[in-house]
Design a protein around this motif. Structure first.
Motif, PDB file in Angstrom:
ATOM      1  N   UNK A   1       0.773  -1.227   0.000  1.00  0.00           N
ATOM      2  CA  UNK A   1       0.000   0.000   0.000  1.00  0.00           C
ATOM      3  C   UNK A   1       0.805   1.278   0.000  1.00  0.00           C
ATOM      4  N   UNK A   2       2.100   1.220  -0.337  1.00  0.00           N
ATOM      5  CA  UNK A   2       2.912   2.445  -0.343  1.00  0.00           C
ATOM      6  C   UNK A   2       3.638   2.593  -1.678  1.00  0.00           C
ATOM      7  N   UNK A   3       2.869   2.865  -2.723  1.00  0.00           N
ATOM      8  CA  UNK A   3       3.410   3.000  -4.070  1.00  0.00           C
ATOM      9  C   UNK A   3       3.966   4.408  -4.264  1.00  0.00           C
ATOM     10  N   UNK A   4       5.171   4.477  -4.818  1.00  0.00           N
ATOM     11  CA  UNK A   4       5.832   5.760  -5.053  1.00  0.00           C
ATOM     12  C   UNK A   4       5.483   6.287  -6.443  1.00  0.00           C
ATOM     13  N   UNK A   5       5.492   7.589  -6.621  1.00  0.00           N
ATOM     14  CA  UNK A   5       5.253   8.156  -7.957  1.00  0.00           C
ATOM     15  C   UNK A   5       6.329   7.690  -8.937  1.00  0.00           C
ATOM     16  N   UNK A   6       5.925   7.479 -10.197  1.00  0.00           N
ATOM     17  CA  UNK A   6       6.883   7.039 -11.213  1.00  0.00           C
ATOM     18  C   UNK A   6       6.465   7.601 -12.567  1.00  0.00           C
ATOM     19  N   UNK A   7       7.432   7.814 -13.413  1.00  0.00           N
ATOM     20  CA  UNK A   7       7.185   8.311 -14.769  1.00  0.00           C
ATOM     21  C   UNK A   7       6.207   7.376 -15.482  1.00  0.00           C
ATOM     22  N   UNK A   8       5.051   7.913 -15.888  1.00  0.00           N
ATOM     23  CA  UNK A   8       4.028   7.087 -16.527  1.00  0.00           C
ATOM     24  C   UNK A   8       4.501   6.518 -17.862  1.00  0.00           C
ATOM     25  N   UNK A   9       5.448   7.179 -18.485  1.00  0.00           N
ATOM     26  CA  UNK A   9       5.977   6.674 -19.749  1.00  0.00           C
ATOM     27  C   UNK A   9       6.772   5.385 -19.535  1.00  0.00           C
ATOM     28  N   UNK A  10       7.351   5.234 -18.352  1.00  0.00           N
ATOM     29  CA  UNK A  10       8.152   4.050 -18.050  1.00  0.00           C
ATOM     30  C   UNK A  10       7.354   2.959 -17.352  1.00  0.00           C
ATOM     31  N   UNK A  11       6.450   3.328 -16.462  1.00  0.00           N
ATOM     32  CA  UNK A  11       5.719   2.351 -15.643  1.00  0.00           C
ATOM     33  C   UNK A  11       4.533   1.795 -16.428  1.00  0.00           C
ATOM     34  N   UNK A  12       4.648   0.533 -16.839  1.00  0.00           N
ATOM     35  CA  UNK A  12       3.600  -0.108 -17.646  1.00  0.00           C
ATOM     36  C   UNK A  12       2.620  -0.895 -16.778  1.00  0.00           C
ATOM     37  N   UNK A  13       3.075  -1.373 -15.616  1.00  0.00           N
ATOM     38  CA  UNK A  13       2.199  -2.111 -14.689  1.00  0.00           C
ATOM     39  C   UNK A  13       2.706  -1.939 -13.271  1.00  0.00           C
ATOM     40  N   UNK A  14       1.775  -1.694 -12.356  1.00  0.00           N
ATOM     41  CA  UNK A  14       2.067  -1.852 -10.931  1.00  0.00           C
ATOM     42  C   UNK A  14       0.839  -2.470 -10.295  1.00  0.00           C
ATOM     43  N   UNK A  15       0.972  -3.702  -9.848  1.00  0.00           N
ATOM     44  CA  UNK A  15      -0.119  -4.401  -9.167  1.00  0.00           C
ATOM     45  C   UNK A  15       0.322  -4.682  -7.749  1.00  0.00           C
TER      46      UNK A  15
END
Length: 344
Positions: free
Chosen positions: A285-299
């Motif tokens: 439950x502690x997801x960090x911000x990431x460049x949307x162009x790079x991050x294709x999946x976070x589950x």
């Protein structure tokens, strides 16, 4: 030295001899990394495998549910083997070669027929908190012929080579942080002195990557390099390992450690960073911000990953605890054949 492990399990005696030889080799990291070979069957056009990490909890935290879905996907894909990204036994590794956790968390959990293939495993930080030599022992392979766990090694699967790297000694806090050392005891036999171990390991990995003629190159370790998850990027690996991955045009780095499923593509190098650490306990439950162009999946949950590789394509699929497909991605390479030029 190369060992070929196929679907048929070796006899306990032969297994013991082989693994003893391998252990004697990797006890001195200065020698070449141990090498296994997986040969494709006649007419086989793709290499198929599953990846799971951070799983060993005696079936709890939905480990058994993930294992069940792995069995279904494994059968559908007719997988060749399974890769474990570490933290194989919680909370503190194995107590010894006779620890019942080996059965409770591995043998009696991954019972599906499709999962009765070789499991190639690296060590996680939790594994180093127990008797680390137990997981490397040939005795475990006598108990279950699927089990192959070394610190660092190479798997040559013809069209792809996997470079399994022991990432634990890179993490400074495991050796120097007072709070970490007060809470946990690590078994660093075979690793100390740390500085020379790391230097020689990096040298061996770089040399092996340079010499590799495989169409695809994949590095497997436990710790994250790029992640929006709980643990964050591992600075030591960013500084020491990433330059080697980039210079050798590695296609992907596969890891666990963060208890999630994640796909990041580095904009600069194009390296695929694939996290499969949802084998049991998850949902930090502690997801960090990431460049949307790079991050294709976070589950932020449990699950696993499958990969199918041919000469020209690598198809990556992430599944949740119910077997639902969360994300698919295809990496394509140009097929390079010999060209003949005729001059008039």
């Amino acid at each position: 030295m190369t060992w070929c492990l196929n679907q048929s399990m070796l006899s306990p005696v032969i297994s013991t001899i082989i693994v003893l030889c391998l252990l004697s080799i990797h006890s001195s990291i200065a020698e070449n990394l141990p090498r296994f070979q997986h040969r494709l069957k006649a007419q086989q056009t793709s290499l198929n495998f599953l990846v799971v990490g951070d799983w060993g909890r005696k079936g709890n935290y939905n480990q058994s549910f993930v294992a069940h879905q792995m069995g279904i996907v494994g059968e559908n894909l007719n997988i060749d083997f399974v890769i474990s990204t570490g933290d194989n036994f919680y909370e503190d590794g194995l107590e010894g070669v006779d620890d019942p956790a080996f059965y409770d968390s591995f043998v009696n959990i991954y019972i599906a027929p499709s999962l009765q293939k070789i499991w190639y495993a690296v060590l996680g930080n939790h594994d180093y908190r127990g008797d680390v030599e137990a997981q490397l022992s040939p005795i475990l392979r006598q108990k279950d012929g699927r089990w192959v766990c070394l610190r660092s090694f190479i798997l040559d699967a013809e069209i792809v080579e996997f470079f399994f790297v022991d990432t634990n000694p890179f993490v400074e806090k495991y050796f120097t942080d007072p709070e970490e050392l007060e809470k946990h005891t690590y078994d660093w036999r075979g690793v100390l002195p740390r500085e020379s171990y790391i230097a020689e390991l990096l040298k061996e990995v770089d040399s092996a990557l340079v010499q590799s003629k495989a169409k695809w190159k994949i590095v497997v370790g436990h710790h994250t390099i790029k992640t929006a998850g709980h643990h964050g990027n591992t600075q030591e690996l960013e500084e020491l390992l990433i330059p080697i991955l980039k210079s050798n045009k590695v296609d992907a780095y596969i890891n666990g450690h963060d208890h999630c499923l994640e796909h990041i593509i580095d904009k600069e190098s194009g390296i695929q960073f694939l996290t499969s650490g949802g084998g049991s306990k998850a949902w930090r439950g502690d997801v960090k911000p990431w460049d949307e162009e790079e991050l294709k999946l976070y589950h932020d949950g449990q699950g696993f990953m499958s990969v199918q590789i041919t000469e020209t394509n690598a198809d990556i699929v992430f599944y949740d605890v119910f077997g639902k497909v969360l994300h698919t991605w295809r990496i394509t390479k140009e097929f390079k054949s010999h060209a003949y030029i005729q001059f008039a």
